[in-house]
Design a protein around this motif. Structure first.
Motif: not given
Ligand SMILES: NC(=O)c1ccc[n+]([C@@H]2O[C@H](COP(=O)([O-])OP(=O)(O)OC[C@H]3O[C@@H](n4cnc5c(N)ncnc54)[C@H](OP(=O)(O)O)[C@@H]3O)[C@@H](O)[C@H]2O)c1
Length: 314
Positions: A135-139, A196-199
């Protein structure tokens, strides 16, 4: 018809009977068909076509015009520009495709771009949004970002408002990947320190997995789509638990018609409008006519390219 044909570990051009569209199917006069890693594996005898696809004609995607319609096929008219992922048989002058798998070709895409779009954009969209819920704003981290799926993933992530980091091992392609919308383009070596990365869109495979987990944010999601760099990895389950992480993996080719139709509808809703608006493009490194099919496969195998290799059929 003439078609790319796999014989004894080689790919050549051979004559085949013209396919006939069955119920709900459309006969497509193919203009362009992208190459994919699966074609190379199939040529080597490691990746047989799924049931219902020609066993010896490679090609997982195509773009062309509707030449004829089978009984009950009504979504498109003769002459319409269409494109699709197929289980095989795309690298041929003619191919039958169920109408529910077909998508209209956006006016903004010429035949070559359309021939190279379906497989990689469907794969990247399905992985990033349907599976990982980006989603928007994720890394987002995209590995192998200069390839077909990678260039699609970078653009889709950026278009969705994610912050996109891309690993690209060929330094000569890093500026090109940045121009597609990646906010940071890095060497694969040491990538894990950039989180860090979200996805994480994992297009290279096992060698990255420990680093992916190390760099993952709490609640992060890893989606494994490519394993060209290796298939077996050690995984620290404690780290997976500590990150409350999700590890997913997927293939597109063996899915049922119903599932492939859903991916086509998701493309029509969410991706094709972005081609029309000029937000997305299909980077094509080289095109080859059908008669040069062997060269096309060698170029794909050599790597070091930006985006797609596409075969032209007329
Ligand atoms: N699961 C599915 O449904 C699905 C669908 C489509 C594709 N795939 C798979 O996903 C992968 C990507 O597909 P694609 O079409 O993007 O292929 P591609 O165009 O060949 O791109 C692969 C990219 O990964 C890079 N790469 C490969 N091995 C690497 C390594 N060991 N270390 C660092 N970078 C590496 C390549 O760099 P170089 O150019 O320098 O080699 C290239 O930029 C392939 O393995 C393909 O088979 C899976």
């Amino acid at each position: 018809m003439r078609a790319a044909t796999i014989r004894d570990g080689e790919v050549l051009v051979a004559e085949h009977p013209d396919p006939q569209p069955g119920a709900g199917e459309v006969l497509v006069r193919v203009h362009a068909a992208g190459l994919n890693g699966a074609d190379i594996h199939q040529r080597a005898g490691h990746y047989p076509a799924p049931p219902g696809s020609p066993p010896d004609i490679p090609g997982l995607e195509l773009a062309g015009e509707v030449a004829a319609r089978g009984p009950g096929a009504e979504r498109f008219a003769e002459g319409d520009r269409v494109m699709a992922i197929v289980g095989g048989g795309g690298q041929a002058e003619l191919c039958t495709v169920h109408e529910r798998q077909l998508m209209p070709v956006p006016d903004a895409l010429d035949w070559v771009a359309a021939g190279g779009a379906p497989e990689v954009f469907t794969t990247a969209h399905d992985a990033l949004f349907t599976q990982a819920g980006l989603s928007s704003g994720e890394r987002l981290l995209v590995h192998g970002a200069a390839g077909g799926v990678g260039t699609a993933g970078v653009q889709l992530g950026a278009a969705a408002g994610a912050h996109v980091t891309a690993t690209v091992r060929n330094p000569g392609l890093r500026d090109d990947v940045a121009a597609l919308g990646a906010h940071a383009v890095i060497d694969p070596e040491g990538f894990a320190e950039h989180g860090p990365f979200d996805v994480v869109l994992e297009l290279v495979g096992a060698p990255n997995l420990a680093g992916d987990l190390h760099a993952l944010a709490i609640g992060g999601r890893i989606v494994v789509i490519g394993i060209g760099g290796g298939a077996k990895a050690d995984l620290h389950l404690g780290a997976l638990m500590g990150k409350r992480a999700t590890l997913r993996a997927s293939t597109l080719r063996p899915r049922m018609l119903e599932e492939k139709a859903l991916t086509a509808r998701a493309m029509e809703r969410n991706v094709l409008p972005l081609f029309e608006r000029g937000v997305l493009r299909v980077p094509v490194a080289a095109t080859y006519p059908l008669d040069a099919v062997g060269e096309a496969y060698e170029r794909f195998t050599a790597g070091g390219k930006l985006g797609k290799i596409v075969m032209t059929l007329r």
